[in-house]
Motif scaffolding. Structure first.
Motif, PDB file in Angstrom:
ATOM      1  N   PRO A 180      58.519  90.571  42.890  1.00  0.00           N
ATOM      2  CA  PRO A 180      58.951  90.805  41.713  1.00  0.00           C
ATOM      3  C   PRO A 180      59.167  92.430  41.346  1.00  0.00           C
ATOM      4  O   PRO A 180      58.211  93.062  41.508  1.00  0.00           O
ATOM      5  CB  PRO A 180      58.087  90.003  40.904  1.00  0.00           C
ATOM      6  N   THR A 228      60.013  93.171  37.818  1.00  0.00           N
ATOM      7  CA  THR A 228      59.947  93.288  36.469  1.00  0.00           C
ATOM      8  C   THR A 228      58.919  92.121  35.991  1.00  0.00           C
ATOM      9  O   THR A 228      58.753  91.379  36.758  1.00  0.00           O
ATOM     10  CB  THR A 228      61.416  93.172  35.607  1.00  0.00           C
ATOM     11  N   THR A 229      58.399  92.492  34.724  1.00  0.00           N
ATOM     12  CA  THR A 229      57.453  91.611  34.265  1.00  0.00           C
ATOM     13  C   THR A 229      57.664  91.453  32.788  1.00  0.00           C
ATOM     14  O   THR A 229      58.077  92.535  32.035  1.00  0.00           O
ATOM     15  CB  THR A 229      56.027  91.874  34.354  1.00  0.00           C
ATOM     16  N   LYS A 230      57.711  90.415  32.222  1.00  0.00           N
ATOM     17  CA  LYS A 230      57.728  90.145  30.652  1.00  0.00           C
ATOM     18  C   LYS A 230      56.525  90.281  30.131  1.00  0.00           C
ATOM     19  O   LYS A 230      55.494  89.612  30.357  1.00  0.00           O
ATOM     20  CB  LYS A 230      58.658  88.919  30.529  1.00  0.00           C
ATOM     21  N   VAL A 231      56.607  91.239  29.031  1.00  0.00           N
ATOM     22  CA  VAL A 231      55.149  91.531  28.232  1.00  0.00           C
ATOM     23  C   VAL A 231      55.226  91.294  26.798  1.00  0.00           C
ATOM     24  O   VAL A 231      56.441  91.534  26.231  1.00  0.00           O
ATOM     25  CB  VAL A 231      54.602  92.888  28.648  1.00  0.00           C
ATOM     26  N   GLU A 271      58.929  90.625  22.558  1.00  0.00           N
ATOM     27  CA  GLU A 271      58.644  90.613  24.011  1.00  0.00           C
ATOM     28  C   GLU A 271      59.677  91.668  24.732  1.00  0.00           C
ATOM     29  O   GLU A 271      60.401  92.257  23.867  1.00  0.00           O
ATOM     30  CB  GLU A 271      59.090  89.405  24.687  1.00  0.00           C
ATOM     31  N   ILE A 330      61.079  93.452  28.561  1.00  0.00           N
ATOM     32  CA  ILE A 330      60.877  93.579  30.293  1.00  0.00           C
ATOM     33  C   ILE A 330      60.387  94.851  30.701  1.00  0.00           C
ATOM     34  O   ILE A 330      61.075  95.773  30.223  1.00  0.00           O
ATOM     35  CB  ILE A 330      62.154  93.021  30.569  1.00  0.00           C
ATOM     36  N   GLU A 343      57.840  96.629  37.337  1.00  0.00           N
ATOM     37  CA  GLU A 343      56.545  96.980  37.984  1.00  0.00           C
ATOM     38  C   GLU A 343      56.315  98.170  38.751  1.00  0.00           C
ATOM     39  O   GLU A 343      57.471  98.747  39.143  1.00  0.00           O
ATOM     40  CB  GLU A 343      56.492  95.684  39.160  1.00  0.00           C
ATOM     41  N   THR A 385      53.993  99.671  41.992  1.00  0.00           N
ATOM     42  CA  THR A 385      53.036  99.010  42.865  1.00  0.00           C
ATOM     43  C   THR A 385      52.970 100.005  44.027  1.00  0.00           C
ATOM     44  O   THR A 385      53.779 100.755  44.354  1.00  0.00           O
ATOM     45  CB  THR A 385      54.093  97.595  43.655  1.00  0.00           C
ATOM     46  N   THR A 429      65.213  97.448  31.605  1.00  0.00           N
ATOM     47  CA  THR A 429      63.992  98.042  31.296  1.00  0.00           C
ATOM     48  C   THR A 429      63.657  99.463  30.590  1.00  0.00           C
ATOM     49  O   THR A 429      62.942  99.754  29.940  1.00  0.00           O
ATOM     50  CB  THR A 429      62.793  98.212  32.729  1.00  0.00           C
TER      51      THR A 429
END
Length: 277
Positions: free
Chosen positions: A5, A7-10, A24, A26, A29, A31, A158
């Protein structure tokens, strides 16, 4: 190559129209990506977990570990508990050379030269691109940045990553890569362009970040005589580009830009149209 992944939705609380409200967003990530050669970790970079084969090839090229993508036999991305291990298998000759000069480093996204062992490594000799005959028109410079601005889907989602593109006159952008780290984006671009068979001296590197000395060094390693950026360069980047015979263009805003070195490679629009005709 497995997918990871990007991206992450927060959840967030945002002020809109004079009011605080739950919402919310997006976000990308970030890493840890380890570059392992012959079972030993050579470097760890904080990166966007995408285009990992391009990353492995580009990093290996710009770090001088290989001179040609064919010197890499295999790349395998192995998921670890807290990151990704890029296991890169080199041809025997390259493995032996790497073992002889192995160094370890760790690079957070905002850092350009982390973990090197001496000042001499930081100011390493930059290959000359002075002999390149490539020229760009003023129109090419403007178009290259405009095209890159429209080909960054992760940034559009993002607003938090850098982009790098390879522009060939008459063909446009032939490769684009994105990453949370500007150096990583450039390494991924180098890998993508070389794997696709594009010669470095055939085009210009376009970046959405400021231009540091390492960005100039990486561009010179692949043989491109141009680096074009939407942000400003550092003084050392300018001096390094000058010494390498590179054209450094920055602060591209619409149809305006500033040329810091190698202005003779930028020709008037009318002259370029005549050449193409």
């Amino acid at each position: 190559m497995p997918g990871f992944p990007t991206t992450t939705k927060v959840s967030e609380t945002a002020r809109r129209n004079g009011r605080l409200a739950a919402g919310e967003r997006i976000v990308p990530e970030e890493t840890p990506v380890a570059f392992s050669y012959a079972g030993s970790t050579h470097a760890v970079m904080m990166a966007t977990p995408a285009d990992l084969t391009d990353f492995a090839v580009g990093f290996s090229l710009t770090e001088g570990i290989i001179a040609d993508p064919a010197e890499i036999e295999t790349v395998e991305a192995v998921a670890e508990d807290k990151g990704i291990d890029l296991q890169i298998r080199l041809a025997d000759a390259q493995n032996d050379a790497l073992t002889a000069r192995r160094r370890h480093m760790a690079g957070p996204v905002g850092c350009g030269l982390c973990g090197i062992e001496s000042i001499e490594q930081a100011v390493r000799v930059t290959p000359s691109v002075r002999s390149s005959s490539l020229t760009l028109s003023e129109e090419d410079v403007v178009e290259a940045v405009r095209l890159l601005n429209g080909q960054q889907p992760l940034h559009m989602t993002t607003r938090a990553v850098h982009g790098a593109g390879f522009y060939v006159p008459g063909k446009g952008l032939v490769a684009v890569r994105e990453d949370v780290g500007r150096h990583n984006a450039l390494d991924k671009l180098v890998g993508a362009a070389r794997r696709a068979g594009h010669a470095g001296d055939a085009g210009a590197v376009i970046v959405t970040s400021r231009v540091s000395v390492e960005m100039v060094q990486k561009t010179a390693v692949i043989g491109s005589p141009f680096i074009i950026a939407i942000s400003a360069p550092t003084a050392l980047a300018i001096r390094t580009a000058e010494e390498a015979g590179m054209t450094l263009i920055a602060l591209v805003r619409g149809d305006e830009f500033e040329i810091f070195t190698g202005a003779e490679r930028v020709v008037a629009d009318a002259a370029r149209r005549s050449d193409r005709g």
